[in-house]
Design a protein around this motif. Structure first.
Motif, PDB file in Angstrom:
ATOM      1  N   ILE A  88     -50.362 -52.579 -90.072  1.00 31.09           N
ATOM      2  CA  ILE A  88     -49.763 -53.448 -91.091  1.00 31.09           C
ATOM      3  C   ILE A  88     -50.546 -54.751 -91.197  1.00 31.09           C
ATOM      4  O   ILE A  88     -50.924 -55.199 -92.294  1.00 31.09           O
ATOM      5  CB  ILE A  88     -48.281 -53.734 -90.771  1.00 31.09           C
ATOM      6  CG1 ILE A  88     -47.439 -52.476 -91.003  1.00 31.09           C
ATOM      7  CG2 ILE A  88     -47.749 -54.885 -91.627  1.00 31.09           C
ATOM      8  CD1 ILE A  88     -46.003 -52.600 -90.538  1.00 31.09           C
TER       9      ILE A  88
ATOM     10  N   HIS B 197     -53.003 -56.183 -94.242  1.00 28.45           N
ATOM     11  CA  HIS B 197     -52.818 -57.515 -94.821  1.00 28.45           C
ATOM     12  C   HIS B 197     -54.143 -58.289 -94.797  1.00 28.45           C
ATOM     13  O   HIS B 197     -54.507 -58.962 -95.763  1.00 28.45           O
ATOM     14  CB  HIS B 197     -51.764 -58.299 -94.036  1.00 28.45           C
ATOM     15  CG  HIS B 197     -50.354 -57.831 -94.253  1.00 28.45           C
ATOM     16  ND1 HIS B 197     -49.962 -57.071 -95.325  1.00 28.45           N
ATOM     17  CD2 HIS B 197     -49.218 -58.056 -93.510  1.00 28.45           C
ATOM     18  CE1 HIS B 197     -48.656 -56.831 -95.260  1.00 28.45           C
ATOM     19  NE2 HIS B 197     -48.191 -57.419 -94.162  1.00 28.45           N
TER      20      HIS B 197
ATOM     21  N   THR C 162     -46.856 -62.465 -83.122  1.00 27.77           N
ATOM     22  CA  THR C 162     -46.134 -61.474 -83.929  1.00 27.77           C
ATOM     23  C   THR C 162     -45.118 -60.786 -83.026  1.00 27.77           C
ATOM     24  O   THR C 162     -45.463 -60.297 -81.955  1.00 27.77           O
ATOM     25  CB  THR C 162     -47.103 -60.429 -84.516  1.00 27.77           C
ATOM     26  OG1 THR C 162     -47.710 -59.684 -83.457  1.00 27.77           O
ATOM     27  CG2 THR C 162     -48.195 -61.099 -85.335  1.00 27.77           C
TER      28      THR C 162
ATOM     29  N   LYS D  63     -41.338 -59.774 -87.244  1.00 23.71           N
ATOM     30  CA  LYS D  63     -41.429 -58.447 -87.846  1.00 23.71           C
ATOM     31  C   LYS D  63     -40.120 -58.075 -88.539  1.00 23.71           C
ATOM     32  O   LYS D  63     -39.053 -58.477 -88.063  1.00 23.71           O
ATOM     33  CB  LYS D  63     -41.759 -57.411 -86.763  1.00 23.71           C
ATOM     34  CG  LYS D  63     -43.088 -57.654 -86.079  1.00 23.71           C
ATOM     35  CD  LYS D  63     -43.298 -56.652 -84.940  1.00 23.71           C
ATOM     36  CE  LYS D  63     -44.605 -56.897 -84.215  1.00 23.71           C
ATOM     37  NZ  LYS D  63     -44.801 -55.978 -83.081  1.00 23.71           N
ATOM     38  N   PRO D  64     -40.160 -57.292 -89.612  1.00 21.08           N
ATOM     39  CA  PRO D  64     -41.346 -56.766 -90.300  1.00 21.08           C
ATOM     40  C   PRO D  64     -42.079 -57.871 -91.068  1.00 21.08           C
ATOM     41  O   PRO D  64     -41.438 -58.713 -91.704  1.00 21.08           O
ATOM     42  CB  PRO D  64     -40.777 -55.715 -91.247  1.00 21.08           C
ATOM     43  CG  PRO D  64     -39.373 -56.175 -91.516  1.00 21.08           C
ATOM     44  CD  PRO D  64     -38.912 -56.829 -90.248  1.00 21.08           C
ATOM     45  N   ILE D  65     -43.393 -57.868 -91.000  1.00 18.76           N
ATOM     46  CA  ILE D  65     -44.198 -58.957 -91.546  1.00 18.76           C
ATOM     47  C   ILE D  65     -44.640 -58.616 -92.965  1.00 18.76           C
ATOM     48  O   ILE D  65     -45.425 -57.691 -93.175  1.00 18.76           O
ATOM     49  CB  ILE D  65     -45.425 -59.213 -90.640  1.00 18.76           C
ATOM     50  CG1 ILE D  65     -44.957 -59.605 -89.224  1.00 18.76           C
ATOM     51  CG2 ILE D  65     -46.305 -60.312 -91.234  1.00 18.76           C
ATOM     52  CD1 ILE D  65     -46.059 -59.560 -88.189  1.00 18.76           C
ATOM     53  N   THR D  66     -44.137 -59.367 -93.921  1.00 21.85           N
ATOM     54  CA  THR D  66     -44.520 -59.148 -95.311  1.00 21.85           C
ATOM     55  C   THR D  66     -45.878 -59.793 -95.584  1.00 21.85           C
ATOM     56  O   THR D  66     -46.315 -60.697 -94.854  1.00 21.85           O
ATOM     57  CB  THR D  66     -43.490 -59.755 -96.269  1.00 21.85           C
ATOM     58  OG1 THR D  66     -43.486 -61.189 -96.113  1.00 21.85           O
ATOM     59  CG2 THR D  66     -42.098 -59.207 -95.988  1.00 21.85           C
ATOM     60  N   PHE D  67     -46.521 -59.343 -96.644  1.00 18.56           N
ATOM     61  CA  PHE D  67     -47.809 -59.936 -97.000  1.00 18.56           C
ATOM     62  C   PHE D  67     -47.649 -61.406 -97.376  1.00 18.56           C
ATOM     63  O   PHE D  67     -48.494 -62.238 -97.025  1.00 18.56           O
ATOM     64  CB  PHE D  67     -48.463 -59.186 -98.166  1.00 18.56           C
ATOM     65  CG  PHE D  67     -49.741 -59.833 -98.616  1.00 18.56           C
ATOM     66  CD1 PHE D  67     -50.903 -59.705 -97.863  1.00 18.56           C
ATOM     67  CD2 PHE D  67     -49.785 -60.583 -99.790  1.00 18.56           C
ATOM     68  CE1 PHE D  67     -52.084 -60.322 -98.264  1.00 18.56           C
ATOM     69  CE2 PHE D  67     -50.957 -61.194-100.189  1.00 18.56           C
ATOM     70  CZ  PHE D  67     -52.117 -61.057 -99.419  1.00 18.56           C
ATOM     71  N   GLU D  68     -46.572 -61.749 -98.065  1.00 16.46           N
ATOM     72  CA  GLU D  68     -46.358 -63.134 -98.485  1.00 16.46           C
ATOM     73  C   GLU D  68     -46.243 -64.059 -97.278  1.00 16.46           C
ATOM     74  O   GLU D  68     -46.818 -65.157 -97.260  1.00 16.46           O
ATOM     75  CB  GLU D  68     -45.094 -63.242 -99.344  1.00 16.46           C
ATOM     76  CG  GLU D  68     -45.196 -62.624-100.726  1.00 16.46           C
ATOM     77  CD  GLU D  68     -45.193 -61.103-100.700  1.00 16.46           C
ATOM     78  OE1 GLU D  68     -45.663 -60.496-101.691  1.00 16.46           O
ATOM     79  OE2 GLU D  68     -44.718 -60.515 -99.690  1.00 16.46           O
ATOM     80  N   ARG D  69     -45.538 -63.604 -96.245  1.00 13.05           N
ATOM     81  CA  ARG D  69     -45.411 -64.432 -95.032  1.00 13.05           C
ATOM     82  C   ARG D  69     -46.733 -64.487 -94.271  1.00 13.05           C
ATOM     83  O   ARG D  69     -47.103 -65.537 -93.723  1.00 13.05           O
ATOM     84  CB  ARG D  69     -44.304 -63.837 -94.148  1.00 13.05           C
ATOM     85  CG  ARG D  69     -44.017 -64.680 -92.899  1.00 13.05           C
ATOM     86  CD  ARG D  69     -43.489 -66.058 -93.273  1.00 13.05           C
ATOM     87  NE  ARG D  69     -43.304 -66.884 -92.077  1.00 13.05           N
ATOM     88  CZ  ARG D  69     -44.260 -67.602 -91.524  1.00 13.05           C
ATOM     89  NH1 ARG D  69     -45.480 -67.605 -92.053  1.00 13.05           N
ATOM     90  NH2 ARG D  69     -44.023 -68.319 -90.446  1.00 13.05           N
TER      91      ARG D  69
ATOM     92  N   GLU E  59     -49.675 -64.315 -95.586  1.00 10.32           N
ATOM     93  CA  GLU E  59     -50.574 -65.183 -96.356  1.00 10.32           C
ATOM     94  C   GLU E  59     -50.357 -66.649 -96.001  1.00 10.32           C
ATOM     95  O   GLU E  59     -51.315 -67.437 -95.939  1.00 10.32           O
ATOM     96  CB  GLU E  59     -50.329 -64.949 -97.849  1.00 10.32           C
ATOM     97  CG  GLU E  59     -51.333 -65.600 -98.761  1.00 10.32           C
ATOM     98  CD  GLU E  59     -51.102 -65.238-100.212  1.00 10.32           C
ATOM     99  OE1 GLU E  59     -52.074 -65.275-100.994  1.00 10.32           O
ATOM    100  OE2 GLU E  59     -49.949 -64.911-100.569  1.00 10.32           O
TER     101      GLU E  59
END
Length: 251
Positions: free
Chosen positions: A32, A36, A94, A115-121, A123
């Motif tokens: 993941i 990213h 993480t 977690k779960p790690i979003t792309f927005e976070r 970034e």
């Protein structure tokens, strides 16, 4: 030339890139973060996988700029891992457990990703790291010059003033007065323009009428600082930036 090995441990290198390591005991979590990171071409992975000892070997033998580190791992937890290489790299924690956030901040990590790690976070974490890199680059450039030239009260008169000798600068209508350890110099300039000539990690505007040298501060109270025998007010609109810089200085 880029070489990629598709295993649980994967390495590739790019010259002049920011070298990273991703370490987690679960490979899907590694993937993941790796996916990213692919959105940021200036970042290159020196290692990603689940083997903490292989990751340590890479970190010991290479210059690694940033490490994404899981905390809960069976062979060695993230806090133990961090202590082994704390001064070698910057870290982003993480984890699935929010109670470790305090440990992250205690160990001066850049960010704490839950977690779960979003792309927005993710970034936002990258942006924090890039900001820290920029500050470090600016400080390195600024530190090369240890003096400034200040124009005096005539066209031919200039003072060469060492930065370490400046105590504070006071704004007085259309001119300013630079107070040093040995003299005071009046020059026709405003504070807004003058502060751009000073290294930002050493000087801070704390009031609409004052710039101070962080190194010359004797003590700080809620609304004032003391430099030499002068007590200088901290303006409310400048307070946040000043205390952030002061915190970095005293840590």
């Amino acid at each position: 030339m880029i070489s990629i090995q598709f295993t649980s441990k994967c390495f590739y290198n790019m010259k002049n890139s920011i070298q990273c390591v991703i370490i987690d005991d679960q490979m899907f979590a590694v993937d993941i973060l790796r996916n990213h990171l692919l959105h940021f071409p200036e970042f290159s992975l020196a290692y990603y996988g689940t083997d903490v000892y292989e990751a340590l070997r890479i970190i010991e033998s290479s210059k690694i700029d940033l490490i994404f580190l899981d905390i809960q791992m069976p062979d060695m937890n993230g806090l133990q891992f961090l202590k082994l290489c704390k001064n070698k790299s910057k870290f982003i924690f993480t984890t699935a457990y929010s109670q470790y956030a305090f440990d992250g901040y205690e160990n001066d990590v850049i960010d704490f990703l839950l977690k779960p790690i979003t792309f927005e976070r993710f970034e936002k974490s990258i942006a924090k790291f890039q900001h820290i890199l920029q500050i470090g680059s600016n400080q390195e450039t600024e530190s090369r010059k240890d003096y400034i030239l200040i124009k005096g009260d005539s066209k031919q008169k200039y003072f060469k003033v060492k930065l370490q000798d400046i105590l504070y600068i006071k704004g007085l209508n259309n001119y300013i007065c630079v107070y040093t350890t040995t003299q005071s110099i009046i020059t026709y300039m405003n504070l807004k323009d003058f502060i751009t000539t000073l290294p930002s990690h050493k000087f801070c505007r704390i009031h609409r009428s004052f710039i101070v040298s962080i190194d010359q501060i004797i003590c700080v109270e809620k609304d004032t600082v003391k430099i030499s025998n002068e007590v200088i007010p901290i303006g409310s609109s400048y307070k946040k930036d000043f205390f952030q810089l002061w915190k970095l200085k005293v840590l």
